[in-house]
Design a protein around this motif. Structure first.
Motif, PDB file in Angstrom:
ATOM      1  N   ILE A   9      84.542  23.493  37.461  1.00  9.31           N
ATOM      2  CA  ILE A   9      84.110  22.344  36.508  1.00  9.31           C
ATOM      3  C   ILE A   9      84.606  22.409  35.270  1.00  9.31           C
ATOM      4  O   ILE A   9      85.171  21.775  34.553  1.00  9.31           O
ATOM      5  CB  ILE A   9      82.445  22.467  36.295  1.00  9.31           C
ATOM      6  CG1 ILE A   9      81.700  22.070  37.662  1.00  9.31           C
ATOM      7  CG2 ILE A   9      81.944  21.715  35.295  1.00  9.31           C
ATOM      8  CD1 ILE A   9      80.408  22.313  37.694  1.00  9.31           C
ATOM      9  N   LYS A  10      84.692  23.808  34.716  1.00 15.35           N
ATOM     10  CA  LYS A  10      85.496  24.229  33.296  1.00 15.35           C
ATOM     11  C   LYS A  10      86.918  23.839  33.378  1.00 15.35           C
ATOM     12  O   LYS A  10      87.393  23.262  32.493  1.00 15.35           O
ATOM     13  CB  LYS A  10      85.440  25.739  33.048  1.00 15.35           C
ATOM     14  CG  LYS A  10      85.963  26.256  31.839  1.00 15.35           C
ATOM     15  CD  LYS A  10      85.863  27.663  31.762  1.00 15.35           C
ATOM     16  CE  LYS A  10      86.928  28.345  30.706  1.00 15.35           C
ATOM     17  NZ  LYS A  10      86.677  29.684  30.608  1.00 15.35           N
ATOM     18  N   ASP A  11      87.680  23.978  34.307  1.00  9.95           N
ATOM     19  CA  ASP A  11      88.822  23.567  34.806  1.00  9.95           C
ATOM     20  C   ASP A  11      89.194  22.129  34.592  1.00  9.95           C
ATOM     21  O   ASP A  11      89.921  21.713  34.102  1.00  9.95           O
ATOM     22  CB  ASP A  11      89.580  24.224  36.100  1.00  9.95           C
ATOM     23  CG  ASP A  11      89.806  25.503  36.205  1.00  9.95           C
ATOM     24  OD1 ASP A  11      89.678  26.212  35.058  1.00  9.95           O
ATOM     25  OD2 ASP A  11      89.905  26.150  36.926  1.00  9.95           O
ATOM     26  N   LYS A  12      88.184  21.262  35.128  1.00 16.24           N
ATOM     27  CA  LYS A  12      88.200  19.970  35.099  1.00 16.24           C
ATOM     28  C   LYS A  12      87.935  19.421  33.625  1.00 16.24           C
ATOM     29  O   LYS A  12      88.645  18.440  33.229  1.00 16.24           O
ATOM     30  CB  LYS A  12      87.384  19.314  36.230  1.00 16.24           C
ATOM     31  CG  LYS A  12      87.692  19.517  37.772  1.00 16.24           C
ATOM     32  CD  LYS A  12      86.678  19.120  38.751  1.00 16.24           C
ATOM     33  CE  LYS A  12      87.311  19.213  40.216  1.00 16.24           C
ATOM     34  NZ  LYS A  12      87.884  18.137  40.977  1.00 16.24           N
ATOM     35  N   GLU A  13      86.860  20.058  33.061  1.00 16.41           N
ATOM     36  CA  GLU A  13      86.602  19.634  31.883  1.00 16.41           C
ATOM     37  C   GLU A  13      88.129  19.789  30.735  1.00 16.41           C
ATOM     38  O   GLU A  13      88.321  18.951  30.139  1.00 16.41           O
ATOM     39  CB  GLU A  13      85.585  20.317  31.264  1.00 16.41           C
ATOM     40  CG  GLU A  13      85.016  19.735  29.827  1.00 16.41           C
ATOM     41  CD  GLU A  13      84.428  18.629  30.001  1.00 16.41           C
ATOM     42  OE1 GLU A  13      84.253  17.929  28.965  1.00 16.41           O
ATOM     43  OE2 GLU A  13      83.636  18.277  30.983  1.00 16.41           O
ATOM     44  N   VAL A  14      88.626  20.970  31.081  1.00 16.35           N
ATOM     45  CA  VAL A  14      89.716  21.331  30.200  1.00 16.35           C
ATOM     46  C   VAL A  14      90.845  20.553  30.299  1.00 16.35           C
ATOM     47  O   VAL A  14      91.575  19.999  29.336  1.00 16.35           O
ATOM     48  CB  VAL A  14      89.918  22.854  30.212  1.00 16.35           C
ATOM     49  CG1 VAL A  14      91.214  23.364  29.457  1.00 16.35           C
ATOM     50  CG2 VAL A  14      89.081  23.491  29.760  1.00 16.35           C
ATOM     51  N   ALA A  15      91.214  20.161  31.547  1.00 18.33           N
ATOM     52  CA  ALA A  15      92.107  19.028  31.979  1.00 18.33           C
ATOM     53  C   ALA A  15      91.949  17.733  31.241  1.00 18.33           C
ATOM     54  O   ALA A  15      92.819  17.157  30.804  1.00 18.33           O
ATOM     55  CB  ALA A  15      92.057  18.851  33.389  1.00 18.33           C
TER      56      ALA A  15
END
Length: 112
Positions: A9-15
């Motif tokens: 989820i963190k990776d998707k948000e940062v993307a």
């Protein structure tokens, strides 16, 4: 929630903060839920259609968005509230527009 889901989820948000993702409608559709709603920094309210249109039409910027201090709250096994801090850093290293952010991530058909 496992650490693996938090990381995903963190990776998707940062993307969503990266210019190459923000300008790509296909990527935005993959990352943003159709029932999306956001109250922006200015107080303007965006829905799925208006945010994808706005992001894909943004001119190239002279800053990057940096996110930090991530926390999450599991609202249900398939709904996560993500809370974090953002700031803009321009090419000279100046920091501006610090803000606390939140987003809700829903797991549907095995995907966040």
């Amino acid at each position: 929630m496992t650490l693996q889901y938090f990381s995903t989820i963190k990776d998707k948000e940062v993307a969503l903060h990266r210019p190459e993702i923000r300008s790509d409608l296909t990527q935005l559709v993959r990352l943003i839920h159709p029932s999306f709603i956001e109250v922006g920094y200015s107080g303007k309210v965006y829905d799925f259609e208006s945010i994808t249109q706005s992001l894909t039409q943004q001119p190239e910027s002279d800053y990057q968005i940096v996110a930090s201090e991530f926390e999450y709250k599991e609202l249900s096994p398939s709904v996560i509230l993500l809370i974090y801090k953002t700031e803009r850093i321009d090419n000279a290293g100046n920091i501006s527009r610090q803000a606390m952010r939140s987003s809700i991530w829903i797991r549907e058909a095995g995907n966040w």
